[in-house]
Scaffold this motif. Structure first.
Motif, PDB file in Angstrom:
ATOM      1  N   ILE A  22       0.862  -1.185   0.000  1.00 13.35           N
ATOM      2  CA  ILE A  22       0.000   0.000   0.000  1.00 13.35           C
ATOM      3  C   ILE A  22       0.892   1.226   0.000  1.00 13.35           C
ATOM      4  CG2 ILE A  22      -1.813   1.265   1.213  1.00 13.35           C
ATOM      5  CD1 ILE A  22      -2.501  -1.404   2.635  1.00 13.35           C
ATOM      6  N   VAL A  23       0.633   2.141  -0.916  1.00 16.78           N
ATOM      7  CA  VAL A  23       1.393   3.385  -1.007  1.00 16.78           C
ATOM      8  C   VAL A  23       0.558   4.511  -0.405  1.00 16.78           C
ATOM      9  CG1 VAL A  23       2.509   5.042  -2.545  1.00 16.78           C
ATOM     10  CG2 VAL A  23       2.574   2.588  -3.086  1.00 16.78           C
ATOM     11  N   GLY A  24       0.977   5.013   0.758  1.00 14.81           N
ATOM     12  CA  GLY A  24       0.274   6.122   1.402  1.00 14.81           C
ATOM     13  C   GLY A  24      -0.364   5.703   2.712  1.00 14.81           C
ATOM     14  N   ALA A  25       0.019   6.335   3.810  1.00 15.38           N
ATOM     15  CA  ALA A  25      -0.495   6.000   5.137  1.00 15.38           C
ATOM     16  C   ALA A  25      -1.358   7.128   5.675  1.00 15.38           C
ATOM     17  CB  ALA A  25       0.647   5.683   6.098  1.00 15.38           C
ATOM     18  N   LEU A  73      -2.604   2.085  -4.541  1.00 13.07           N
ATOM     19  CA  LEU A  73      -2.233   3.498  -4.411  1.00 13.07           C
ATOM     20  C   LEU A  73      -3.276   4.172  -3.531  1.00 13.07           C
ATOM     21  CD1 LEU A  73      -1.178   4.403  -8.067  1.00 13.07           C
ATOM     22  CD2 LEU A  73       0.227   3.511  -6.190  1.00 13.07           C
ATOM     23  N   ALA A  74      -2.853   4.643  -2.362  1.00 12.93           N
ATOM     24  CA  ALA A  74      -3.733   5.315  -1.404  1.00 12.93           C
ATOM     25  C   ALA A  74      -3.090   6.627  -0.987  1.00 12.93           C
ATOM     26  CB  ALA A  74      -3.974   4.416  -0.195  1.00 12.93           C
ATOM     27  N   ALA A  75      -2.594   7.365  -1.983  1.00  9.71           N
ATOM     28  CA  ALA A  75      -1.770   8.542  -1.730  1.00  9.71           C
ATOM     29  C   ALA A  75      -2.518   9.861  -1.875  1.00  9.71           C
ATOM     30  CB  ALA A  75      -0.566   8.528  -2.674  1.00  9.71           C
ATOM     31  N   GLY A  76      -3.855   9.819  -1.958  1.00  5.02           N
ATOM     32  CA  GLY A  76      -4.627  11.050  -2.098  1.00  5.02           C
ATOM     33  C   GLY A  76      -4.976  11.336  -3.544  1.00  5.02           C
ATOM     34  N   HIS A 116      -9.778  16.416  -2.809  1.00  3.08           N
ATOM     35  CA  HIS A 116      -9.233  16.171  -4.139  1.00  3.08           C
ATOM     36  C   HIS A 116      -9.853  14.893  -4.682  1.00  3.08           C
ATOM     37  CE1 HIS A 116      -5.770  18.287  -1.930  1.00  3.08           C
ATOM     38  NE2 HIS A 116      -6.457  19.200  -2.588  1.00  3.08           N
ATOM     39  N   ILE A 117     -10.767  15.027  -5.622  1.00  3.70           N
ATOM     40  CA  ILE A 117     -11.694  13.955  -5.979  1.00  3.70           C
ATOM     41  C   ILE A 117     -11.678  13.687  -7.477  1.00  3.70           C
ATOM     42  CG2 ILE A 117     -14.145  13.272  -5.933  1.00  3.70           C
ATOM     43  CD1 ILE A 117     -14.454  15.233  -3.532  1.00  3.70           C
ATOM     44  N   GLY A 118     -11.773  12.410  -7.867  1.00  3.49           N
ATOM     45  CA  GLY A 118     -12.140  12.034  -9.229  1.00  3.49           C
ATOM     46  C   GLY A 118     -11.033  11.829 -10.228  1.00  3.49           C
ATOM     47  N   THR A 119      -9.773  11.916  -9.834  1.00  6.88           N
ATOM     48  CA  THR A 119      -8.671  11.899 -10.805  1.00  6.88           C
ATOM     49  C   THR A 119      -8.318  10.502 -11.310  1.00  6.88           C
ATOM     50  OG1 THR A 119      -7.108  11.837  -8.956  1.00  6.88           O
ATOM     51  CG2 THR A 119      -7.641  14.012  -9.883  1.00  6.88           C
ATOM     52  N   ALA A 120      -8.909   9.461 -10.697  1.00 12.11           N
ATOM     53  CA  ALA A 120      -8.727   8.082 -11.184  1.00 12.11           C
ATOM     54  C   ALA A 120     -10.062   7.364 -10.982  1.00 12.11           C
ATOM     55  CB  ALA A 120      -7.590   7.371 -10.447  1.00 12.11           C
ATOM     56  N   VAL A 126      -6.675   1.417  -6.665  1.00 11.85           N
ATOM     57  CA  VAL A 126      -6.680   2.778  -6.123  1.00 11.85           C
ATOM     58  C   VAL A 126      -7.636   2.814  -4.944  1.00 11.85           C
ATOM     59  CG1 VAL A 126      -7.397   5.159  -6.546  1.00 11.85           C
ATOM     60  CG2 VAL A 126      -6.035   3.937  -8.259  1.00 11.85           C
ATOM     61  N   SER A 127      -7.195   3.383  -3.841  1.00 15.74           N
ATOM     62  CA  SER A 127      -8.055   3.578  -2.670  1.00 15.74           C
ATOM     63  C   SER A 127      -8.046   5.051  -2.297  1.00 15.74           C
ATOM     64  CB  SER A 127      -7.554   2.734  -1.492  1.00 15.74           C
ATOM     65  OG  SER A 127      -8.432   2.830  -0.390  1.00 15.74           O
ATOM     66  N   GLY A 128      -9.228   5.634  -2.200  1.00 17.67           N
ATOM     67  CA  GLY A 128      -9.315   7.047  -1.845  1.00 17.67           C
ATOM     68  C   GLY A 128     -10.269   7.793  -2.749  1.00 17.67           C
ATOM     69  N   ALA A 129     -10.372   9.101  -2.529  1.00 21.41           N
ATOM     70  CA  ALA A 129     -11.321   9.923  -3.271  1.00 21.41           C
ATOM     71  C   ALA A 129     -10.958  10.073  -4.739  1.00 21.41           C
ATOM     72  CB  ALA A 129     -11.431  11.304  -2.614  1.00 21.41           C
ATOM     73  N   ALA A 130      -9.728   9.727  -5.116  1.00 22.03           N
ATOM     74  CA  ALA A 130      -9.371   9.744  -6.536  1.00 22.03           C
ATOM     75  C   ALA A 130     -10.311   8.866  -7.343  1.00 22.03           C
ATOM     76  CB  ALA A 130      -7.933   9.272  -6.724  1.00 22.03           C
TER      77      ALA A 130
END
Length: 548
Positions: free
Chosen positions: A20-23, A226-229, A486-490, A515-519
């Motif tokens: 996992i990338v991003g804590a 990828l959980a980096a925002g 920051h939403i929707g980029t992926a 991908v994990s997150g709002a992206a």
């Protein structure tokens, strides 16, 4: 176990079942789920436990219009816990309508419905430390509470839905020990770089990792997340060529597009005949959680008006105007220099006041000193010294007059995007360039919602809402792209031509990258994203456990 990447031998390879990338909220939530299932997890975090200017500078980049978007190293924290180290704690779920395709919102519709996420919201609420998953006044309170606005019962706006507030919980500090005690290996000071594919071009073979201290090594895993925002995830995908040569997952030029935040502002004057009939402050739920009601545009009203989602809160007068004669508001203005950027910008905007206005603020503080002292005593006890902090400044005006604080959905727009610039950071990685844009539909959402609210209050007879319609667009863009959303980029979807990941958040182009997150959110809703980020991470965790 927590390791410093600088102690990893240069040229070595670390291996895991899942990397996992991003804590931040997403990465830590996912790691907790996977380690509880006995899965070997490697969690890479660029920063350490504390803020560090050199690490934070790796977030620097450029924006197309500085008035419309904050510098890229603001609102994000490159350290263990991510942006939960600075968030305000506001939690609320998305609405069922947010997941549906809507004729009035271009590019709307998720490949999953609310029913797919609902089983994870309760656990997400617990991880966020926001208490029970109870988001109406009837569910949250065992005894009846005073109404938001007495006598206001409208077909377009509800007043019983809640925002619930986390401590706010710093995920890094709160869950550090659980990660240490589990099977997860946390590697700090570890900056993910190139994503290298295998010969088939359908699998990530390894990820290159570097430190600011000069160490370099690789990570191999069966699956990568990828959980980096919302910004950094797009940067990582674009920075490696992938199978297409245009970026990992970017064969159709979708990565970085559809970039959304929220539309937010403060406008107008709400006046009520009965001061005692209005309550806009925080209430405490049965289990001790701060909650606050708001005006929420009902789904049927959104459909009828042809607009996006919208909520609003009763708010104090604009702080910069000393005519409010309120000591604590003037004190906040005078303290602007010591208020964190993330909150100071929203409190004060960009107004530059003259000496006379500065003196008027000082006069307010002196004249209203007793009330200011009471407020500061409350703030010290229930905010500064409390583990569960009073969420924000609440001012009860002498007269029943308020401004309206609104928060609205932004329509997905493929021309609103992030891309790579030619400037490189200290590690040699290309920086981001952000071109955030809004649409005429975004303006219409706010305009139509405000007009509907003014009409509803007039019809009810309990008060009025006066504002200047010509100023709506200016007010909704006063802060530009709102905050750290920051939403929707992926984005998720079923068609690789207009989405990056599938319903399980796996890249369409690759078999083992997620991908994990709002992206990954296709739309932004009216809601702050953190609770849904955590719920989505828990859902992804269940999906990944099937491969263990």
């Amino acid at each position: 176990m927590i390791l410093d990447a600088n102690t990893v031998p240069t040229g070595s390879t670390l291996q895991a079942d899942v990397c996992i990338v991003g804590a931040g909220a997403a990465g830590i939530s996912l790691a907790l789920v996977l380690q509880e299932a006995g899965i070997d997890v490697l969690l890479l975090e660029s920063g350490g436990d504390q803020a560090d200017a050199r690490n934070q500078a790796l977030y620097a980049g450029s924006v197309a219009d500085a008035r419309m978007h904050s510098p890229l190293d603001k609102y994000r924290e490159r350290r263990f816990g991510g942006s939960t180290t600075i968030w305000g704690g506001r939690c609320m779920p998305f609405d069922a309508l947010d997941f549906e395709p809507r004729a009035q919102i271009a590019h709307s519709g998720w490949p999953i419905g609310l029913d797919a996420l609902q089983p994870y919201y309760e656990a997400a609420n617990k991880l966020c430390e926001a208490g029970d998953f109870a988001y109406t006044a009837e569910e949250a309170f065992s005894t009846p509470r005073r109404p938001l606005i007495a006598g206001f019962d409208d077909q377009d706006f509800s007043t019983n839905t809640l925002e619930r507030f986390s401590c706010p919980t710093d995920f890094g500090a709160r869950y550090r020990q659980r990660l240490i005690n589990g099977s997860c290996r946390v590697v700090q000071q570890a900056n993910a770089g190139a994503i290298e594919l295998d010969a088939s071009k359908r699998q990530v073979d390894h990820v290159q990792v570097r430190t600011l201290g000069g160490t370099a090594f690789t990570v191999r895993a069966r699956r990568f997340v990828l959980a980096a925002g919302g910004l950094e995830t797009a940067r990582l995908l674009l920075a490696s060529p992938g199978a297409s040569g245009a970026g990992v997952g970017n064969a159709h030029d979708v990565v970085g597009r559809y970039y959304m935040c929220h539309l937010a502002g403060t406008i107008g004057t709400l006046s009520f005949a009965d001061r005692q009939g209005v309550y806009h402050g925080y209430e405490v739920s049965d289990e001790g959680i701060y909650c606050r009601r708001r005006l929420a545009l009902r789904p049927q009203a959104q459909d009828r008006l042809g607009i996006g989602n919208f909520v609003a809160r009763l708010h104090h007068p604009r702080i910069t105007d000393p005519a409010h004669h309120t000591g604590i508001l003037s004190l906040l203005y005078l303290a602007k220099a010591v208020i964190p950027y993330e909150y100071g910008k929203r409190l004060h905007g960009e107004e530059k006041l003259g000496g006379g206005q500065w003196l008027a603020h000082l006069r307010n503080v002196l004249i209203d000193a007793p009330a200011t002292a009471v407020f500061l005593t409350h703030w010290l006890r229930y905010r500064t010294l409390a583990a569960r902090k009073f969420p924000s400044v609440i001012v009860y005006p002498r007269r029943p007059r308020y401004s309206l604080d609104f928060h609205a959905e932004q329509e997905p727009n493929p021309d609103s995007r992030v891309s790579l610039s030619d400037t490189r950071d200290e590690l040699g990685m290309r920086q981001l360039h952000v071109d955030w844009r809004y649409t005429p539909r975004d303006v219409h959402t706010v305009q139509a919602s405000l007009a509907a609210l003014a009409q509803a209050l007039k019809k009810s007879g309990v008060g009025s809402f006066d504002y200047e319609p010509a100023e709506v667009e200016h007010e909704m863009t006063r802060y530009g792209a709102y905050g750290g959303h920051h939403i929707g980029t992926a984005r998720m979807g079923t068609d690789p031509a207009n989405s990056v990941v599938d319903a399980n958040c796996r890249l369409h182009e690759l078999d083992n990258l997620y991908v994990s997150g709002a992206a990954a959110f296709p739309t932004s809703s009216q809601a702050n994203p953190t609770l849904t980020i955590v719920a989505m991470a828990l859902r992804l965790g269940d999906h990944l456990k099937r491969f263990s």
